[in-house]
Design a protein around this motif. Structure first.
Motif, PDB file in Angstrom:
ATOM      1  N   THR A  65      -8.587  -4.077  14.625  1.00  0.00           N
ATOM      2  CA  THR A  65      -9.720  -4.692  13.929  1.00  0.00           C
ATOM      3  C   THR A  65      -9.212  -5.385  12.667  1.00  0.00           C
ATOM      4  O   THR A  65      -8.106  -5.100  12.191  1.00  0.00           O
ATOM      5  CB  THR A  65     -10.747  -3.625  13.523  1.00  0.00           C
ATOM      6  N   PRO A  66     -10.002  -6.294  12.092  1.00  0.00           N
ATOM      7  CA  PRO A  66      -9.584  -6.918  10.832  1.00  0.00           C
ATOM      8  C   PRO A  66      -9.306  -5.896   9.731  1.00  0.00           C
ATOM      9  O   PRO A  66      -8.379  -6.074   8.936  1.00  0.00           O
ATOM     10  CB  PRO A  66     -10.774  -7.821  10.486  1.00  0.00           C
ATOM     11  N   VAL A  67     -10.089  -4.835   9.678  1.00  0.00           N
ATOM     12  CA  VAL A  67      -9.866  -3.798   8.661  1.00  0.00           C
ATOM     13  C   VAL A  67      -8.507  -3.138   8.864  1.00  0.00           C
ATOM     14  O   VAL A  67      -7.773  -2.879   7.897  1.00  0.00           O
ATOM     15  CB  VAL A  67     -11.000  -2.755   8.706  1.00  0.00           C
ATOM     16  N   GLU A  68      -8.156  -2.866  10.111  1.00  0.00           N
ATOM     17  CA  GLU A  68      -6.854  -2.248  10.394  1.00  0.00           C
ATOM     18  C   GLU A  68      -5.706  -3.183  10.037  1.00  0.00           C
ATOM     19  O   GLU A  68      -4.684  -2.752   9.487  1.00  0.00           O
ATOM     20  CB  GLU A  68      -6.795  -1.846  11.874  1.00  0.00           C
ATOM     21  N   LEU A  69      -5.842  -4.468  10.351  1.00  0.00           N
ATOM     22  CA  LEU A  69      -4.791  -5.427  10.014  1.00  0.00           C
ATOM     23  C   LEU A  69      -4.653  -5.574   8.509  1.00  0.00           C
ATOM     24  O   LEU A  69      -3.530  -5.651   7.982  1.00  0.00           O
ATOM     25  CB  LEU A  69      -5.098  -6.785  10.653  1.00  0.00           C
ATOM     26  N   ALA A  70      -5.773  -5.602   7.800  1.00  0.00           N
ATOM     27  CA  ALA A  70      -5.725  -5.712   6.343  1.00  0.00           C
ATOM     28  C   ALA A  70      -5.020  -4.507   5.736  1.00  0.00           C
ATOM     29  O   ALA A  70      -4.262  -4.637   4.761  1.00  0.00           O
ATOM     30  CB  ALA A  70      -7.131  -5.849   5.776  1.00  0.00           C
ATOM     31  N   ALA A  71      -5.257  -3.324   6.304  1.00  0.00           N
ATOM     32  CA  ALA A  71      -4.609  -2.116   5.792  1.00  0.00           C
ATOM     33  C   ALA A  71      -3.091  -2.181   5.974  1.00  0.00           C
ATOM     34  O   ALA A  71      -2.336  -1.658   5.142  1.00  0.00           O
ATOM     35  CB  ALA A  71      -5.173  -0.886   6.497  1.00  0.00           C
ATOM     36  N   LEU A  72      -2.626  -2.831   7.031  1.00  0.00           N
ATOM     37  CA  LEU A  72      -1.182  -2.987   7.257  1.00  0.00           C
ATOM     38  C   LEU A  72      -0.580  -4.000   6.290  1.00  0.00           C
ATOM     39  O   LEU A  72       0.535  -3.820   5.793  1.00  0.00           O
ATOM     40  CB  LEU A  72      -0.930  -3.428   8.699  1.00  0.00           C
ATOM     41  N   LEU A  73      -1.305  -5.079   6.022  1.00  0.00           N
ATOM     42  CA  LEU A  73      -0.774  -6.155   5.191  1.00  0.00           C
ATOM     43  C   LEU A  73      -0.883  -5.879   3.695  1.00  0.00           C
ATOM     44  O   LEU A  73      -0.020  -6.292   2.914  1.00  0.00           O
ATOM     45  CB  LEU A  73      -1.506  -7.457   5.516  1.00  0.00           C
ATOM     46  N   ALA A  74      -1.921  -5.173   3.284  1.00  0.00           N
ATOM     47  CA  ALA A  74      -2.205  -4.995   1.854  1.00  0.00           C
ATOM     48  C   ALA A  74      -1.034  -4.415   1.060  1.00  0.00           C
ATOM     49  O   ALA A  74      -0.771  -4.878  -0.063  1.00  0.00           O
ATOM     50  CB  ALA A  74      -3.461  -4.141   1.675  1.00  0.00           C
ATOM     51  N   PRO A  75      -0.288  -3.423   1.567  1.00  0.00           N
ATOM     52  CA  PRO A  75       0.816  -2.887   0.779  1.00  0.00           C
ATOM     53  C   PRO A  75       1.917  -3.909   0.476  1.00  0.00           C
ATOM     54  O   PRO A  75       2.717  -3.699  -0.442  1.00  0.00           O
ATOM     55  CB  PRO A  75       1.362  -1.754   1.661  1.00  0.00           C
ATOM     56  N   HIS A  76       1.943  -4.993   1.216  1.00  0.00           N
ATOM     57  CA  HIS A  76       2.957  -6.035   1.017  1.00  0.00           C
ATOM     58  C   HIS A  76       2.424  -7.199   0.178  1.00  0.00           C
ATOM     59  O   HIS A  76       3.115  -8.214   0.017  1.00  0.00           O
ATOM     60  CB  HIS A  76       3.431  -6.555   2.378  1.00  0.00           C
ATOM     61  N   LEU A  77       1.201  -7.049  -0.342  1.00  0.00           N
ATOM     62  CA  LEU A  77       0.553  -8.112  -1.105  1.00  0.00           C
ATOM     63  C   LEU A  77       0.075  -7.544  -2.438  1.00  0.00           C
ATOM     64  O   LEU A  77      -1.046  -7.023  -2.536  1.00  0.00           O
ATOM     65  CB  LEU A  77      -0.633  -8.689  -0.319  1.00  0.00           C
ATOM     66  N   PRO A  78       0.901  -7.582  -3.472  1.00  0.00           N
ATOM     67  CA  PRO A  78       0.517  -7.015  -4.766  1.00  0.00           C
ATOM     68  C   PRO A  78      -0.823  -7.565  -5.258  1.00  0.00           C
ATOM     69  O   PRO A  78      -1.067  -8.768  -5.217  1.00  0.00           O
ATOM     70  CB  PRO A  78       1.663  -7.459  -5.690  1.00  0.00           C
ATOM     71  N   GLY A  79      -1.691  -6.648  -5.679  1.00  0.00           N
ATOM     72  CA  GLY A  79      -2.994  -7.046  -6.187  1.00  0.00           C
ATOM     73  C   GLY A  79      -4.022  -7.355  -5.116  1.00  0.00           C
ATOM     74  O   GLY A  79      -5.145  -7.754  -5.432  1.00  0.00           O
ATOM     75  N   CYS A  80      -3.655  -7.172  -3.869  1.00  0.00           N
ATOM     76  CA  CYS A  80      -4.573  -7.490  -2.766  1.00  0.00           C
ATOM     77  C   CYS A  80      -5.783  -6.554  -2.771  1.00  0.00           C
ATOM     78  O   CYS A  80      -5.646  -5.336  -2.930  1.00  0.00           O
ATOM     79  CB  CYS A  80      -3.838  -7.377  -1.434  1.00  0.00           C
ATOM     80  N   VAL A  81      -6.954  -7.127  -2.571  1.00  0.00           N
ATOM     81  CA  VAL A  81      -8.184  -6.351  -2.365  1.00  0.00           C
ATOM     82  C   VAL A  81      -8.477  -6.393  -0.862  1.00  0.00           C
ATOM     83  O   VAL A  81      -8.837  -7.463  -0.340  1.00  0.00           O
ATOM     84  CB  VAL A  81      -9.357  -6.939  -3.158  1.00  0.00           C
TER      85      VAL A  81
END
Length: 232
Positions: A65-81
């Motif tokens: 799901t988009p939420v799952e993909l965002a959770a994978l990407l967020a740690p690699h994107l400083p300041g990501c919401v």
């Protein structure tokens, strides 16, 4: 007797590689602010090769799901919401270049002419799902549409599929789940439905066959399969 067919969207109605490679390239390059090396690194996080524009067989983009993909990407994107990332992913998804697996309108019209109820269940969000059906000119041929954010859960759980049954007044044994991934087939099994795998996604016959009643090249083979069931 078969009374309804539920379709997955990406990799089933629309060819997965030809539709989603452009989305993944746009997303990773945007998140990397045009830095190709960083975009390639972000692509690897979600199983996407920016250079070849292809996906790994186990890419979370396929069934996540988009939420799952965002959770994978967020740690690699400083300041990501993450919530804002999900919104951006959904906006980009609504505008992907659609590549129909087969000409959809005549196929779906033929299925409806048989008296079948038609549903769409996807781990994409509901907004881009409706956008895709409208752009393909087939939204009017679907009796039911559910995304991962429609309140029924997401595949491989059976909630979306059982919601279709409840809305259509059908028993699970009267419904066929059609999809290109193990998430689709597992959801169908959990719901107690017959399951058809198609090869317009990333998974191949060897991966799908143990979990499906049959594997077809694409959804264009469905009418012939239905004729065989009726004859049997």
């Amino acid at each position: 007797m078969i009374g309804g067919i539920i379709f997955d969207k990406d990799g089933t109605l629309f060819d997965f590689r030809r539709t989603w490679a452009e989305w993944a390239a746009r997303l990773t390059l945007e998140l990397a602010q045009g830095d190709a090396a960083r975009a390639e690194a972000l692509g690897r996080v979600v199983g996407f090769d920016l250079a070849t524009r292809d996906f790994a067989w186990d890419s979370p983009v396929i069934g996540g799901t988009p939420v799952e993909l965002a959770a994978l990407l967020a740690p690699h994107l400083p300041g990501c919401v993450p919530a804002r990332l999900v919104e951006r992913m959904n906006t980009l998804a609504a505008d992907v270049p659609l590549a129909e697996a087969v000409p959809l309108r005549p196929l779906l019209q033929g299925l409806r002419a048989r008296g079948l109820r038609i549903g769409l269940v996807t781990n994409d969000a509901e907004m881009p799902a409706h956008a895709h059906l409208n752009r393909a000119g087939v939204a009017d041929l679907f009796d039911f549409v559910a995304g991962c954010d429609s309140g029924h859960g997401a595949k491989p759980a059976p909630g979306q599929l059982l919601a279709f049954c409840a809305a259509m007044g059908l028993a699970p044994r009267e419904v066929v789940m059609v999809g290109d991934s193990l998430h689709d087939l597992h959801a169908g099994a959990h719901a107690g439905m017959r399951r058809i795998g198609v090869l317009t996604g990333i998974a191949r016959t060897a991966e799908l066959a143990p979990h499906a009643d049959t594997v077809l090249p694409d959804i264009g083979s469905l009418p012939a399969w239905l004729d065989r069931q009726a004859a049997a």
